[in-house]
Design a protein around this motif. Sequence first.
Motif, PDB file in Angstrom:
ATOM      1  N   ILE A 243     -14.684 -15.085  14.857  1.00 21.02           N
ATOM      2  CA  ILE A 243     -15.520 -16.090  15.511  1.00 21.02           C
ATOM      3  C   ILE A 243     -14.772 -16.793  16.641  1.00 21.02           C
ATOM      4  O   ILE A 243     -15.289 -17.727  17.243  1.00 21.02           O
ATOM      5  N   GLY A 244     -13.538 -16.378  16.927  1.00 21.34           N
ATOM      6  CA  GLY A 244     -12.785 -16.982  18.017  1.00 21.34           C
ATOM      7  C   GLY A 244     -11.577 -17.745  17.524  1.00 21.34           C
ATOM      8  O   GLY A 244     -11.614 -18.386  16.462  1.00 21.34           O
ATOM      9  N   LEU A 245     -10.518 -17.698  18.303  1.00 23.19           N
ATOM     10  CA  LEU A 245      -9.256 -18.324  17.935  1.00 23.19           C
ATOM     11  C   LEU A 245      -9.411 -19.823  17.710  1.00 23.19           C
ATOM     12  O   LEU A 245     -10.038 -20.518  18.508  1.00 23.19           O
ATOM     13  N   ASN A 246      -8.838 -20.303  16.608  1.00 20.42           N
ATOM     14  CA  ASN A 246      -8.781 -21.734  16.286  1.00 20.42           C
ATOM     15  C   ASN A 246     -10.165 -22.339  16.066  1.00 20.42           C
ATOM     16  O   ASN A 246     -10.390 -23.524  16.340  1.00 20.42           O
ATOM     17  N   ASN A 247     -11.107 -21.549  15.569  1.00 24.02           N
ATOM     18  CA  ASN A 247     -12.454 -22.045  15.281  1.00 24.02           C
ATOM     19  C   ASN A 247     -12.664 -22.309  13.794  1.00 24.02           C
ATOM     20  O   ASN A 247     -13.786 -22.208  13.296  1.00 24.02           O
ATOM     21  N   ARG A 248     -11.602 -22.659  13.099  1.00 21.15           N
ATOM     22  CA  ARG A 248     -11.724 -22.903  11.659  1.00 21.15           C
ATOM     23  C   ARG A 248     -12.618 -24.100  11.352  1.00 21.15           C
ATOM     24  O   ARG A 248     -13.134 -24.229  10.247  1.00 21.15           O
TER      25      ARG A 248
ATOM     26  N   GLU B  42     -11.014 -15.508  12.379  1.00 24.69           N
ATOM     27  CA  GLU B  42     -10.962 -15.951  13.768  1.00 24.69           C
ATOM     28  C   GLU B  42     -10.824 -14.820  14.785  1.00 24.69           C
ATOM     29  O   GLU B  42     -11.355 -14.917  15.895  1.00 24.69           O
ATOM     30  N   VAL B  43     -10.084 -13.768  14.432  1.00 28.16           N
ATOM     31  CA  VAL B  43      -9.925 -12.653  15.381  1.00 28.16           C
ATOM     32  C   VAL B  43     -10.293 -11.305  14.756  1.00 28.16           C
ATOM     33  O   VAL B  43     -10.095 -10.257  15.375  1.00 28.16           O
TER      34      VAL B  43
ATOM     35  N   ILE C  42      -1.190 -20.714  14.566  1.00 25.89           N
ATOM     36  CA  ILE C  42      -1.173 -21.871  15.459  1.00 25.89           C
ATOM     37  C   ILE C  42      -1.194 -23.201  14.722  1.00 25.89           C
ATOM     38  O   ILE C  42      -1.087 -24.246  15.346  1.00 25.89           O
ATOM     39  N   TYR C  43      -1.300 -23.196  13.410  1.00 22.57           N
ATOM     40  CA  TYR C  43      -1.440 -24.462  12.691  1.00 22.57           C
ATOM     41  C   TYR C  43      -0.112 -25.149  12.403  1.00 22.57           C
ATOM     42  O   TYR C  43      -0.090 -26.303  12.016  1.00 22.57           O
ATOM     43  N   ARG C  44       1.010 -24.497  12.498  1.00 23.30           N
ATOM     44  CA  ARG C  44       2.277 -25.057  12.026  1.00 23.30           C
ATOM     45  C   ARG C  44       3.348 -25.087  13.088  1.00 23.30           C
ATOM     46  O   ARG C  44       4.189 -24.217  13.151  1.00 23.30           O
ATOM     47  N   PRO C  45       3.537 -26.090  13.857  1.00 22.95           N
ATOM     48  CA  PRO C  45       2.489 -26.754  14.621  1.00 22.95           C
ATOM     49  C   PRO C  45       2.453 -26.129  16.005  1.00 22.95           C
ATOM     50  O   PRO C  45       3.498 -25.997  16.637  1.00 22.95           O
ATOM     51  N   LEU C  46       1.288 -25.729  16.437  1.00 24.87           N
ATOM     52  CA  LEU C  46       1.087 -25.153  17.778  1.00 24.87           C
ATOM     53  C   LEU C  46       2.084 -24.048  18.120  1.00 24.87           C
ATOM     54  O   LEU C  46       2.773 -24.091  19.131  1.00 24.87           O
ATOM     55  N   PHE C  47       2.165 -23.077  17.249  1.00 24.10           N
ATOM     56  CA  PHE C  47       2.988 -21.877  17.461  1.00 24.10           C
ATOM     57  C   PHE C  47       4.487 -22.102  17.312  1.00 24.10           C
ATOM     58  O   PHE C  47       5.271 -21.191  17.535  1.00 24.10           O
ATOM     59  N   ALA C  48       4.926 -23.326  16.963  1.00 21.94           N
ATOM     60  CA  ALA C  48       6.367 -23.601  16.964  1.00 21.94           C
ATOM     61  C   ALA C  48       7.116 -22.728  15.966  1.00 21.94           C
ATOM     62  O   ALA C  48       8.191 -22.205  16.265  1.00 21.94           O
TER      63      ALA C  48
END
Length: 321
Positions: A221-226, A243-244, A293-299
């Motif tokens: 349904i698209g990236l980061n659309n949780r 998401e993908v 991407i949740y932890r945090p922002l790809f870090a």
Amino acid sequence: MWVFFIGAVLIYTSVNTIKRYKKFVYLIASLVILEGLIVLFQNLGIIPFLWNREYALSYDGFLSGTLGPNKIVLGMTMLISLAFLMSAVFIKPLKIFRPYIYSAIGIAAIVILITGSRTTYVAGIIFLVYFFLRNMGRAFQISIYTLIGFFILTYTNPQIIELIDDTIKGRITNKITGPGDVNTVEDFTGIYDDLGSGRNYLHKQYVIYLAERPYIIPFGIGLNNRLLIGFSAHNQYLSLINEVGLVGLYFFMTWLLSYLTIVKGKLPSIRASLNGLVFAMIVSLYFGEHLYIYRPLFALLGLFLLMAALIVKPLTFLKKE
């Protein structure tokens, strides 16, 4: 993500001599020691909580140094860094000061125990078991030096032992409601019910959501659309499918498994560290989304890319240890 990816590529291409590589080993070890000491001093009451009141309320004042106050962020940061240090410490041509690297490894291990991150515990066990089986002599050597450092640290600061004991009891021992739970695995029950912090419910909801909308499964349904569901799955594989889609999951797994196909030659510490770290991620991603991407922002994904690049880099300028 592109910044982290390109950064890892640039570092991989620029660290092309033993001298430069050695500097990076010391840099990572120093950062681990610094971050670890901040966390330890926080837990000993010397350094205060470094985040705002909202974070303190949301994460029960979890002491994570300068990192985000989520247990898995600190835990995975230390574990991924530890894997790199364990690969580098046995590369003889580097001629590094091993006691310093062992100190960083020991502090990273202590901080991992203090975090109480059960996902990191699982990943750490997978990594250590693989490393020990593939490199028993070197693993035994690390264990001796790490235990010596651990006893010195805890002898001078006995509160650390109490802190680790309280953490393990609070996060694991006291969470298991009965001995029989260990033998109960059907239908997401038993020990996973006790230790999963609701993950079994989240997983079920995602499976139901996908089953009711099979058209989502191929492409997502698209990236980061949780937020269309209302919460994340705390399972990277389910999150990726949602998401993908299966297409995205295929590309992700192809990338992650590609590290296992790298020819490590006669560098057993590199083989044991990199493969062990990959297997640890494969298993632990069932319980978290630390390479997403949740932890945090790809870090954390960025840190994994960087450490993996540094782990394999000696293959380009060393023939043997």
